[in-house]
Design a protein around this motif. Structure first.
Motif, PDB file in Angstrom:
ATOM      1  N   LEU A 111      -3.256   3.550   6.359  1.00 18.43           N
ATOM      2  CA  LEU A 111      -4.108   2.739   5.139  1.00 18.43           C
ATOM      3  C   LEU A 111      -3.834   1.335   5.446  1.00 18.43           C
ATOM      4  N   GLY A 131       0.760  -1.277   0.099  1.00 19.25           N
ATOM      5  CA  GLY A 131      -0.015   0.048  -0.059  1.00 19.25           C
ATOM      6  C   GLY A 131       0.793   1.256  -0.040  1.00 19.25           C
ATOM      7  N   THR A 183       1.158   4.040  -3.208  1.00 18.27           N
ATOM      8  CA  THR A 183       0.890   5.203  -3.238  1.00 18.27           C
ATOM      9  C   THR A 183       1.963   6.172  -3.353  1.00 18.27           C
ATOM     10  N   ARG A 223      -6.712  -0.498  -2.944  1.00 20.18           N
ATOM     11  CA  ARG A 223      -7.731   0.325  -3.105  1.00 20.18           C
ATOM     12  C   ARG A 223      -7.653   1.607  -2.352  1.00 20.18           C
ATOM     13  N   ASP A 224      -7.289   1.460  -1.181  1.00 24.40           N
ATOM     14  CA  ASP A 224      -6.844   2.710  -0.239  1.00 24.40           C
ATOM     15  C   ASP A 224      -5.736   3.407  -0.917  1.00 24.40           C
ATOM     16  N   GLY A 245     -13.184  -0.777   3.869  1.00 27.48           N
ATOM     17  CA  GLY A 245     -12.057  -1.607   4.761  1.00 27.48           C
ATOM     18  C   GLY A 245     -12.869  -2.343   5.752  1.00 27.48           C
ATOM     19  N   LEU A 248      -6.428   7.359  -1.677  1.00 29.64           N
ATOM     20  CA  LEU A 248      -5.560   8.219  -1.212  1.00 29.64           C
ATOM     21  C   LEU A 248      -4.857   9.143  -1.913  1.00 29.64           C
ATOM     22  N   MET A 291     -12.822   4.970   3.276  1.00 32.14           N
ATOM     23  CA  MET A 291     -11.822   3.869   3.654  1.00 32.14           C
ATOM     24  C   MET A 291     -12.224   3.070   4.769  1.00 32.14           C
ATOM     25  N   THR A 329      -7.617  -4.534  -0.612  1.00 34.78           N
ATOM     26  CA  THR A 329      -7.973  -3.315   0.300  1.00 34.78           C
ATOM     27  C   THR A 329      -6.814  -2.363   0.324  1.00 34.78           C
ATOM     28  N   TYR A 344     -11.391  10.781   2.273  1.00 33.37           N
ATOM     29  CA  TYR A 344     -10.580   9.451   2.207  1.00 33.37           C
ATOM     30  C   TYR A 344     -10.884   8.452   3.421  1.00 33.37           C
ATOM     31  N   GLU A 345     -10.627   9.100   4.621  1.00 32.68           N
ATOM     32  CA  GLU A 345     -11.038   8.344   5.745  1.00 32.68           C
ATOM     33  C   GLU A 345     -12.594   7.972   5.788  1.00 32.68           C
TER      34      GLU A 345
END
Length: 441
Positions: free
Chosen positions: A326, A11, A15, A346-347, A380, A351, A376, A343, A372-373
């Motif tokens: 994340l 992750g 990013t 996806r985060d 999530g 993000l 997520m 997942t 985002y949070e």
């Protein structure tokens, strides 16, 4: 924008790739001393949303290299009895919504692709200790040995035992689910291909005994696929990679993973060596199809490991600030259904999309990260619950419940509309095609 990412896992690096391509100043701080420290573990299954998210994060040449070298998980998934009598076969078209986005990738190869081109933006050997929010709204990360780094946003991508989460969300915990898995690998050679049942060597399988446990198997043909791609002249020199780099330490094998309630194992199961773990699984599957027993017996003991299944407890939204998290750092889940890495990707895609909007001046940092949070936490923990639910059902000792599950699978097999409604992947990509932050007016 100055972004600090704590942790160089899937992750965090995905990013970083997306942000670097957009011109954002991003620095990754990884506690391991070098990239090779992570060259271990089993293959990763990327489902439909994992593939879509990864494609959003990678530059086109790296995505093309991933697509060319990732293994083919097979034509679909089969549910079978422990005597290898098929209960249901779910075609790939249902699993992917007809997109074909369904791949298996070596952790080694994926990590090398995710590191490609990041160069000096990744700092190895930096163990995160704590962060400090400064009066001007920036955040400073403190590392062992006294090193520091300051940015506008700090992202905790430091895994299930996240130190960022421990400081940001001290009330968030991981708890045992009561199940333990033992996983191993059988090398795919001409000899093993000759005796392995066609379904075992050709796709994904869930093997269901009368009750109390289950066995998952998956084929990984990464070396075969990568060799073909290298032969076709795959060129990653602009990213500091050669085709041979993607071949190193990648082999073809069948992954198997057996899971049952902890009470069915020795108390020290997590400390047992590979040979002892194979014996433990062998006792559990005594009376199963001889080819399944042989698959476990002939696996290399060095590649056999046990893991206690844990899952994150639900987390309520928190006041958004210059620190976020994340992946496993916030919604750690059991390995059942293979949702963790997907997942996390996806985060990463979501993000990065939000941060890029801030970088372009289209949104404020707090609003963008807050959205985002919010999203997520919703998807999530839905994944956490799905993974745990399947783990509980597949390891249940309730014989009647297992009989009911098998009956339902047979009904799905006999009635195509029921199968379609039960197994079609209906996830949709909720990110805009290009720009535009997902921030409410």
């Amino acid at each position: 924008m100055r972004v600090l990412i704590i942790g160089g896992g899937i992750g965090g690096l995905a990013t970083a790739q997306a942000l670097t391509a957009a011109g954002v100043d991003v620095q990754v701080h990884e506690r391991h001393n070098e990239a090779a420290d992570w060259l271990q573990g089993y293959r990763i299954h990327l489902n439909r949303f994992g593939c879509r998210a990864l494609r959003r994060c990678l530059p086109a040449p790296l995505w093309d290299a991933f697509a060319a070298t990732a293994g083919d998980p097979g034509a679909g998934m089969s549910f079978q009895t422990h005597h290898l009598r098929e209960l249901l076969f779910v075609e790939e078209e249902l699993m992917t919504g007809g997109t074909g986005d369904h791949r298996a990738v070596s952790r080694i190869a994926l990590r090398r692709l995710l590191l490609a081109g990041l160069g000096a933006n990744v700092h190895f050997g930096q163990t995160f200790e704590r962060y400090e929010v400064n009066p001007d709204g920036t955040v400073t990360a403190h590392f062992a040995g006294g090193a520091t780094a300051t940015g506008d946003l700090l992202i905790g991508a430091d895994g299930a035992n996240s130190r960022v989460r421990a400081q940001l969300l001290p009330h968030a915990h991981r708890v045992p689910t009561g199940a333990v898995g033992v996983a191993g690998r059988l090398a795919l050679t001409d000899e093993t291909r000759a005796w392995l049942p066609p379904r075992i060597r050709g796709g994904l399988n869930i093997v269901l005994p009368p009750a109390g446990s289950f066995l998952f198997t998956a084929v990984f043909d990464g070396r075969t696929r990568t060799t073909e791609a290298v032969g076709d002249g795959i060129d990653l020199t602009a990213f500091g990679l050669s085709g041979q780099d993607l071949l190193d330490d990648v082999q073809d094998y069948v992954l198997w993973a057996f899971a049952a309630k902890r009470a069915g194992y020795p108390s020290d199961v997590e400390d047992l060596a590979g040979t002892a773990l194979k014996d433990v699984v062998g006792e559990h599957i005594r009376g199963w199809h001889p080819d399944l027993r042989r698959m476990v017996t002939e696996s290399d003991p060095e590649g056999v490991h046990a893991i206690a299944f844990k899952a994150a407890t639900p987390v309520e939204p928190w006041p958004t600030g210059p620190v976020t998290v994340l992946g496993d750092a916030v919604h750690n889940m059991t390995p059942v259904m293979g949702l963790g890495a997907n997942t996390a990707l996806r985060d990463a895609a979501l993000l990065a999309h939000q941060i890029k909007a801030v970088h372009r001046g289209e949104a404020g940092l707090t609003d963008a990260i807050g959205e985002y949070e919010r999203r997520m936490l919703a998807y999530g923990f839905e994944a956490v619950n799905t993974s745990r639910s399947f783990a509980d059902r597949f390891t249940s000792g309730n014989v009647l419940a297992r009989q009911g599950m098998k009956t339902w699978l047979r009904v799905c097999s006999a009635v195509p509309p029921v199968k379609r409604s039960s197994f079609t992947d209906e996830w949709t990509d909720d990110l805009p095609a290009a720009s535009g932050a997902l921030v409410r007016p």
